[in-house]
Design an enzyme around this catalytic site. Structure first.
Site, PDB file in Angstrom:
ATOM      1  N   ASP A   1       0.872  -1.182   0.000  1.00  0.00           N
ATOM      2  CA  ASP A   1       0.000   0.000   0.000  1.00  0.00           C
ATOM      3  C   ASP A   1       0.904   1.226   0.000  1.00  0.00           C
ATOM      4  O   ASP A   1       2.114   1.116   0.209  1.00  0.00           O
ATOM      5  CB  ASP A   1      -0.906  -0.012   1.256  1.00  0.00           C
ATOM      6  CG  ASP A   1      -1.813   1.218   1.336  1.00  0.00           C
ATOM      7  OD1 ASP A   1      -2.419   1.593   0.312  1.00  0.00           O
ATOM      8  OD2 ASP A   1      -1.902   1.832   2.421  1.00  0.00           O
ATOM      9  N   SER A   2       0.291   2.400  -0.172  1.00  0.00           N
ATOM     10  CA  SER A   2       1.060   3.641  -0.065  1.00  0.00           C
ATOM     11  C   SER A   2       1.472   3.907   1.384  1.00  0.00           C
ATOM     12  O   SER A   2       2.318   4.759   1.628  1.00  0.00           O
ATOM     13  CB  SER A   2       0.215   4.804  -0.566  1.00  0.00           C
ATOM     14  OG  SER A   2      -0.911   4.955   0.276  1.00  0.00           O
TER      15      SER A   2
ATOM     16  N   CYS B   1      -4.325  -1.518  -1.994  1.00  0.00           N
ATOM     17  CA  CYS B   1      -4.492  -0.081  -2.196  1.00  0.00           C
ATOM     18  C   CYS B   1      -5.393   0.070  -3.417  1.00  0.00           C
ATOM     19  O   CYS B   1      -5.094  -0.478  -4.482  1.00  0.00           O
ATOM     20  CB  CYS B   1      -3.125   0.537  -2.451  1.00  0.00           C
ATOM     21  SG  CYS B   1      -3.184   2.260  -2.964  1.00  0.00           S
TER      22      CYS B   1
ATOM     23  N   GLU C   1      -2.532   8.803   7.935  1.00  0.00           N
ATOM     24  CA  GLU C   1      -1.069   8.649   7.922  1.00  0.00           C
ATOM     25  C   GLU C   1      -0.412   9.405   9.085  1.00  0.00           C
ATOM     26  O   GLU C   1       0.636   9.014   9.563  1.00  0.00           O
ATOM     27  CB  GLU C   1      -0.479   9.113   6.590  1.00  0.00           C
ATOM     28  CG  GLU C   1      -0.667   8.116   5.432  1.00  0.00           C
ATOM     29  CD  GLU C   1       0.081   6.793   5.632  1.00  0.00           C
ATOM     30  OE1 GLU C   1       1.179   6.786   6.206  1.00  0.00           O
ATOM     31  OE2 GLU C   1      -0.459   5.750   5.209  1.00  0.00           O
TER      32      GLU C   1
ATOM     33  N   CYS D   1     -11.032   2.988  -0.173  1.00  0.00           N
ATOM     34  CA  CYS D   1      -9.634   3.311   0.103  1.00  0.00           C
ATOM     35  C   CYS D   1      -9.304   2.540   1.369  1.00  0.00           C
ATOM     36  O   CYS D   1     -10.071   2.594   2.344  1.00  0.00           O
ATOM     37  CB  CYS D   1      -9.462   4.808   0.339  1.00  0.00           C
ATOM     38  SG  CYS D   1      -7.810   5.248   0.925  1.00  0.00           S
TER      39      CYS D   1
ATOM     40  N   HIS E   1      -7.325   3.050   3.616  1.00  0.00           N
ATOM     41  CA  HIS E   1      -7.090   3.861   4.811  1.00  0.00           C
ATOM     42  C   HIS E   1      -8.395   4.169   5.566  1.00  0.00           C
ATOM     43  O   HIS E   1      -8.361   4.500   6.743  1.00  0.00           O
ATOM     44  CB  HIS E   1      -6.459   5.212   4.437  1.00  0.00           C
ATOM     45  CG  HIS E   1      -4.994   5.149   4.149  1.00  0.00           C
ATOM     46  ND1 HIS E   1      -4.479   4.621   2.986  1.00  0.00           N
ATOM     47  CD2 HIS E   1      -3.926   5.559   4.883  1.00  0.00           C
ATOM     48  CE1 HIS E   1      -3.151   4.736   3.015  1.00  0.00           C
ATOM     49  NE2 HIS E   1      -2.792   5.294   4.148  1.00  0.00           N
TER      50      HIS E   1
HETATM   51  N1  DGL Z   1      -4.817   3.267   0.728  1.00  0.00           N
HETATM   52  C1  DGL Z   1      -4.851   3.685  -0.605  1.00  0.00           C
HETATM   53  C2  DGL Z   1      -6.107   3.325  -1.335  1.00  0.00           C
HETATM   54  O1  DGL Z   1      -6.737   2.360  -0.993  1.00  0.00           O
HETATM   55  C3  DGL Z   1      -4.251   4.950  -1.094  1.00  0.00           C
HETATM   56  C4  DGL Z   1      -4.157   6.103  -0.247  1.00  0.00           C
HETATM   57  C5  DGL Z   1      -3.300   7.152  -0.821  1.00  0.00           C
HETATM   58  O2  DGL Z   1      -2.077   6.980  -0.775  1.00  0.00           O
HETATM   59  O3  DGL Z   1      -3.810   8.164  -1.344  1.00  0.00           O
HETATM   60  O4  DGL Z   1      -6.469   3.973  -2.292  1.00  0.00           O
END
Ligand code: DGL
Length: 269
Positions: free
Chosen positions: A9-10, A72, A151, A183, A185
């Site tokens: 993931d990011s 992600c 984050e 997402c 996150h």
């Molecule tokens: N967690 C990521 C997603 O599901 C990306 C979040 C990001 O880096 O913008 O899209």
């Protein structure tokens, strides 16, 4: 087969998927990469996200995984197909599992999707939902303020609620009965999102359905790990390992070791 499952993931978002994979497949060793130095991926151009994703996958391939999970949505939207063509091991994304989970849940066939700018711009959820259920109505909304909150590790603070209220205001005008957290996150913010959307809207995270897909594919291909030795998981991140470890430990409820990998190393992959 005692090779690990590689998850990327990011940043800390994919940990919500890793947690569910550990719950459903406790015998499987995991190697996880959070590209925190270059997060968020959401506002970046598609070509750049695809390049970063390939670099992180190449780093993880050196650990000889038996499967790759792109945990992600932003990266899944732009890099899943090419990764599938390029690699000889199975590659799983999070968008189809999220779409499937929503279709199982919805009763009125009006589904909301929130995600990063990149994910929403790609139209990947609308495509996945319509492919599975052509009559479905999809309401999409980008919430670019959410990932930085997660984050930074401040997702539990009271200042978050007004941001969530404001970001979700356009979605609340539609009679959706479920909302896809598009997402990885966003599950960190689920309690606030749920409070803002109200009890009649079910929140869908792709984590559970993705873990089920991982389990099914490993079983189908004869790749499941056997035995009772507790696997040792490995965590890597390209940014500050302390904040990554703090967020990861509070989510996973255990102590972990995080190995920092400078992003210059990724750039040379
Ligand atoms: N967690 C990521 C997603 O599901 C990306 C979040 C990001 O880096 O913008 O899209």
């Amino acid at each position: 087969v005692h090779q690990p499952i590689a998850i990327l993931d990011s940043g800390v978002g994919g940990l919500t998927v890793a947690k569910e994979i550990r719950r459903q497949l406790p015998q499987e060793p995991i190697v996880y990469f959070g590209d925190t130095a270059r997060a968020p991926y959401g506002p970046r151009p598609a070509e750049e996200v695809a390049r970063f994703t390939d670099q992180v996958i190449d780093y993880l391939l050196e650990l000889k995984p038996k499967m790759v999970v792109i945990a992600c949505n932003t990266a899944t939207a732009v890099a899943l197909e090419s990764a599938r063509k390029r690699l000889s091991i199975p590659v799983v994304g999070v968008i189809h599992p999220g779409a499937r989970a929503a279709i199982k849940m919805t009763r009125n066939h009006i589904v909301g999707v929130i995600g990063t700018e990149g994910t929403i711009r790609s139209g990947a959820y609308t495509a996945a939902l319509s492919q599975l259920s052509p009559g479905i109505q999809v309401v999409s909304l980008a919430c670019p303020l959410f990932v930085p909150i997660v984050e930074k590790g401040v997702y539990g603070s009271p200042e978050v609620q007004p941001v969530v209220v404001q970001s979700l205001a356009p979605m609340r005008r539609f009679p959706i009965d479920c909302l896809i957290l598009g997402c990885t996150h966003y599950p960190y913010l689920a309690p606030v999102i749920s409070k803002v959307m109200g009890p009649e809207v079910s929140l869908i995270s792709s984590a559970e359905e993705t873990a089920r897909e991982v389990s099914t594919i490993l079983c189908h291909k004869g790749l499941l790990a056997g035995g009772w030795a507790k696997p040792v998981d490995q965590y890597f991140c390209s940014g500050d390992p302390h904040i990554f470890r703090r967020i990861a430990e509070s989510l996973l409820q255990e102590e972990i070791k995080v190995t920092p990998v400078p992003w210059e190393v990724l750039n040379n992959m």
